[in-house]
Write a protein that holds these residues in place. Structure first.
Motif, PDB file in Angstrom:
ATOM      1  N   ALA A 199      56.262  42.712  75.541  1.00  0.00           N
ATOM      2  CA  ALA A 199      56.249  42.629  74.502  1.00  0.00           C
ATOM      3  C   ALA A 199      57.382  41.245  74.364  1.00  0.00           C
ATOM      4  O   ALA A 199      57.592  40.297  73.948  1.00  0.00           O
ATOM      5  CB  ALA A 199      57.133  43.843  73.524  1.00  0.00           C
ATOM      6  N   GLU A 204      48.322  43.615  72.917  1.00  0.00           N
ATOM      7  CA  GLU A 204      48.715  45.527  73.544  1.00  0.00           C
ATOM      8  C   GLU A 204      49.264  45.452  74.342  1.00  0.00           C
ATOM      9  O   GLU A 204      49.759  44.851  75.550  1.00  0.00           O
ATOM     10  CB  GLU A 204      47.797  45.656  74.322  1.00  0.00           C
ATOM     11  CG  GLU A 204      47.372  46.543  74.625  1.00  0.00           C
ATOM     12  CD  GLU A 204      46.088  47.886  75.140  1.00  0.00           C
ATOM     13  OE1 GLU A 204      46.504  48.727  75.754  1.00  0.00           O
ATOM     14  OE2 GLU A 204      45.166  47.017  75.930  1.00  0.00           O
ATOM     15  N   VAL A 205      50.796  45.753  74.359  1.00  0.00           N
ATOM     16  CA  VAL A 205      51.990  46.227  75.165  1.00  0.00           C
ATOM     17  C   VAL A 205      51.669  47.004  76.214  1.00  0.00           C
ATOM     18  O   VAL A 205      51.397  48.123  75.705  1.00  0.00           O
ATOM     19  CB  VAL A 205      52.824  46.721  74.570  1.00  0.00           C
ATOM     20  CG1 VAL A 205      53.334  45.867  73.632  1.00  0.00           C
ATOM     21  CG2 VAL A 205      53.056  48.046  73.900  1.00  0.00           C
ATOM     22  N   ARG A 220      62.048  38.828  69.451  1.00  0.00           N
ATOM     23  CA  ARG A 220      61.217  37.892  68.664  1.00  0.00           C
ATOM     24  C   ARG A 220      62.230  36.743  67.953  1.00  0.00           C
ATOM     25  O   ARG A 220      63.036  37.168  67.695  1.00  0.00           O
ATOM     26  CB  ARG A 220      60.469  38.438  67.743  1.00  0.00           C
ATOM     27  CG  ARG A 220      60.835  39.293  66.369  1.00  0.00           C
ATOM     28  CD  ARG A 220      60.220  40.338  65.581  1.00  0.00           C
ATOM     29  NE  ARG A 220      60.462  40.519  64.020  1.00  0.00           N
ATOM     30  CZ  ARG A 220      61.101  41.621  64.400  1.00  0.00           C
ATOM     31  NH1 ARG A 220      61.187  42.702  65.599  1.00  0.00           N
ATOM     32  NH2 ARG A 220      61.763  41.967  62.652  1.00  0.00           N
ATOM     33  N   VAL A 245      61.456  46.113  65.315  1.00  0.00           N
ATOM     34  CA  VAL A 245      60.064  47.302  65.104  1.00  0.00           C
ATOM     35  C   VAL A 245      59.898  48.197  66.776  1.00  0.00           C
ATOM     36  O   VAL A 245      60.060  47.580  67.500  1.00  0.00           O
ATOM     37  CB  VAL A 245      59.150  46.482  65.565  1.00  0.00           C
ATOM     38  CG1 VAL A 245      57.435  46.832  65.654  1.00  0.00           C
ATOM     39  CG2 VAL A 245      59.010  45.160  63.984  1.00  0.00           C
ATOM     40  N   LEU A 248      57.502  49.321  69.333  1.00  0.00           N
ATOM     41  CA  LEU A 248      55.574  49.108  69.369  1.00  0.00           C
ATOM     42  C   LEU A 248      55.644  50.047  70.749  1.00  0.00           C
ATOM     43  O   LEU A 248      56.544  50.078  72.264  1.00  0.00           O
ATOM     44  CB  LEU A 248      55.595  47.635  70.264  1.00  0.00           C
ATOM     45  CG  LEU A 248      56.647  46.670  69.926  1.00  0.00           C
ATOM     46  CD1 LEU A 248      55.810  45.219  69.882  1.00  0.00           C
ATOM     47  CD2 LEU A 248      54.985  46.524  67.900  1.00  0.00           C
ATOM     48  N   ARG A 249      54.413  51.107  70.522  1.00  0.00           N
ATOM     49  CA  ARG A 249      54.133  52.202  71.661  1.00  0.00           C
ATOM     50  C   ARG A 249      52.745  51.924  71.465  1.00  0.00           C
ATOM     51  O   ARG A 249      52.214  52.123  70.827  1.00  0.00           O
ATOM     52  CB  ARG A 249      54.613  53.489  70.890  1.00  0.00           C
ATOM     53  CG  ARG A 249      55.756  53.669  71.339  1.00  0.00           C
ATOM     54  CD  ARG A 249      56.353  55.601  70.575  1.00  0.00           C
ATOM     55  NE  ARG A 249      57.914  55.609  71.428  1.00  0.00           N
ATOM     56  CZ  ARG A 249      58.513  56.583  71.384  1.00  0.00           C
ATOM     57  NH1 ARG A 249      58.027  56.707  69.897  1.00  0.00           N
ATOM     58  NH2 ARG A 249      59.495  56.999  71.996  1.00  0.00           N
ATOM     59  N   VAL A 285      51.249  51.022  67.484  1.00  0.00           N
ATOM     60  CA  VAL A 285      51.078  49.448  66.408  1.00  0.00           C
ATOM     61  C   VAL A 285      50.164  48.952  67.043  1.00  0.00           C
ATOM     62  O   VAL A 285      49.938  48.210  68.229  1.00  0.00           O
ATOM     63  CB  VAL A 285      52.447  49.424  66.220  1.00  0.00           C
ATOM     64  CG1 VAL A 285      52.679  48.021  65.850  1.00  0.00           C
ATOM     65  CG2 VAL A 285      53.588  50.636  66.322  1.00  0.00           C
ATOM     66  N   TRP A 312      49.074  45.837  67.478  1.00  0.00           N
ATOM     67  CA  TRP A 312      49.978  44.044  66.748  1.00  0.00           C
ATOM     68  C   TRP A 312      48.721  42.665  66.715  1.00  0.00           C
ATOM     69  O   TRP A 312      47.901  42.292  67.730  1.00  0.00           O
ATOM     70  CB  TRP A 312      50.616  43.921  68.006  1.00  0.00           C
ATOM     71  CG  TRP A 312      51.183  42.496  68.193  1.00  0.00           C
ATOM     72  CD1 TRP A 312      50.892  42.027  67.399  1.00  0.00           C
ATOM     73  CD2 TRP A 312      52.287  42.552  69.787  1.00  0.00           C
ATOM     74  NE1 TRP A 312      52.167  40.770  67.201  1.00  0.00           N
ATOM     75  CE2 TRP A 312      53.080  40.918  69.110  1.00  0.00           C
ATOM     76  CE3 TRP A 312      52.927  43.371  70.240  1.00  0.00           C
ATOM     77  CZ2 TRP A 312      53.743  40.577  69.852  1.00  0.00           C
ATOM     78  CZ3 TRP A 312      54.119  42.806  71.641  1.00  0.00           C
ATOM     79  CH2 TRP A 312      54.126  40.667  71.010  1.00  0.00           C
ATOM     80  N   GLN A 343      53.304  37.167  63.176  1.00  0.00           N
ATOM     81  CA  GLN A 343      53.523  38.474  63.973  1.00  0.00           C
ATOM     82  C   GLN A 343      53.067  39.663  62.560  1.00  0.00           C
ATOM     83  O   GLN A 343      53.434  39.811  62.511  1.00  0.00           O
ATOM     84  CB  GLN A 343      54.286  38.993  63.996  1.00  0.00           C
ATOM     85  CG  GLN A 343      54.379  37.129  65.565  1.00  0.00           C
ATOM     86  CD  GLN A 343      55.453  37.068  66.373  1.00  0.00           C
ATOM     87  OE1 GLN A 343      56.686  37.513  65.606  1.00  0.00           O
ATOM     88  NE2 GLN A 343      55.638  36.860  67.454  1.00  0.00           N
ATOM     89  N   ALA A 394      52.241  43.805  62.514  1.00  0.00           N
ATOM     90  CA  ALA A 394      52.336  45.592  62.735  1.00  0.00           C
ATOM     91  C   ALA A 394      51.544  46.152  61.551  1.00  0.00           C
ATOM     92  O   ALA A 394      51.762  46.548  60.295  1.00  0.00           O
ATOM     93  CB  ALA A 394      53.144  45.593  62.798  1.00  0.00           C
TER      94      ALA A 394
END
Length: 216
Positions: free
Chosen positions: A8, A28-29, A60, A67, A69-70, A74, A76, A162, A164
């Protein structure tokens, strides 16, 4: 359209090109990350909880609250628009509208009835802390709950939007990584329960529908 996998922090540190072309990127994280808004103090995060859970802390370059992010929770999507593009609007209050309409149309194609918020910014008690606690122009709701959050970074050359899309929403997921006392955390989780919602759609289909619905 491109698809990339990475951190991220790495994705958020990328500059908008000086002379960008219109583009769509699915990001994709590799590991979970709590992403703070550009002006959000780092003290909002619980460093100990993040370290214990192996969650990255990132920032960001666009505004708003945090936010979480997992992977697989999510979707993105970054959309870059050059300043010379017909989609560009100098008015930041309406600059998101076309993208929100594209998301709503894409979700409708997948059987989800969504609504674009075209009014002013709606803030709540927790929106400074949590992105999905508030509602900005162009963001998308289903039955009053936010399902698509959009942030924007503008430069002289263009803008990176961006996006989500939530595939899972459990307020305790994000509140457990914020610097809140026990009482604040309980109140936040109660208030946030209906602020946002997950959308059960295949991600590949959602991306394809979004790209198809973007203005020409």
């Amino acid at each position: 359209m491109t698809r990339e996998r990475g951190s991220a922090a790495g994705f958020h540190s990328r500059p908008v090109p000086e002379t960008p072309d219109r583009s769509v990127s699915v990001l994709e994280v590799e590991r979970p990350a709590l992403v703070l808004g550009s002006t959000q103090p780092e003290s909002d995060a619980d460093a100990g909880a993040l370290a214990a859970a192996g969650v990255e802390l990132a920032r960001r370059r666009s505004g708003g609250g945090a936010v979480l992010l997992r992977p697989e929770e999510v979707l993105w999507v970054d959309v870059v628009v050059p300043r010379r593009d017909s989609l560009w609007d100098d008015d930041v209050g309406v600059a998101f509208h076309w993208l929100g309409r594209s998301w709503a149309a894409a979700l409708a194609d997948l059987g989800v009835r969504a609504v674009v918020h075209e009014g002013p910014l709606v803030t709540t008690r927790w929106s400074r802390l949590v992105c999905f606690a508030g509602l900005g122009p162009g963001e998308v709701t289903v039955e009053g709950a936010k399902v698509v959050g959009i942030a924007q970074r503008r430069t002289r050359g263009g803008a990176r939007f961006q996006c989500a899309l939530l595939a899972r929403w459990e307020p305790s997921g994000i509140t457990s990584f914020l610097a809140l006392d026990e009482g604040e955390r309980a109140r936040a989780e109660e208030d946030l329960a209906g602020a946002a919602a997950a959308v059960d759609v295949p991600w590949d289909a959602a991306v394809d529908a979004l790209v198809a619905r973007l203005p020409g």
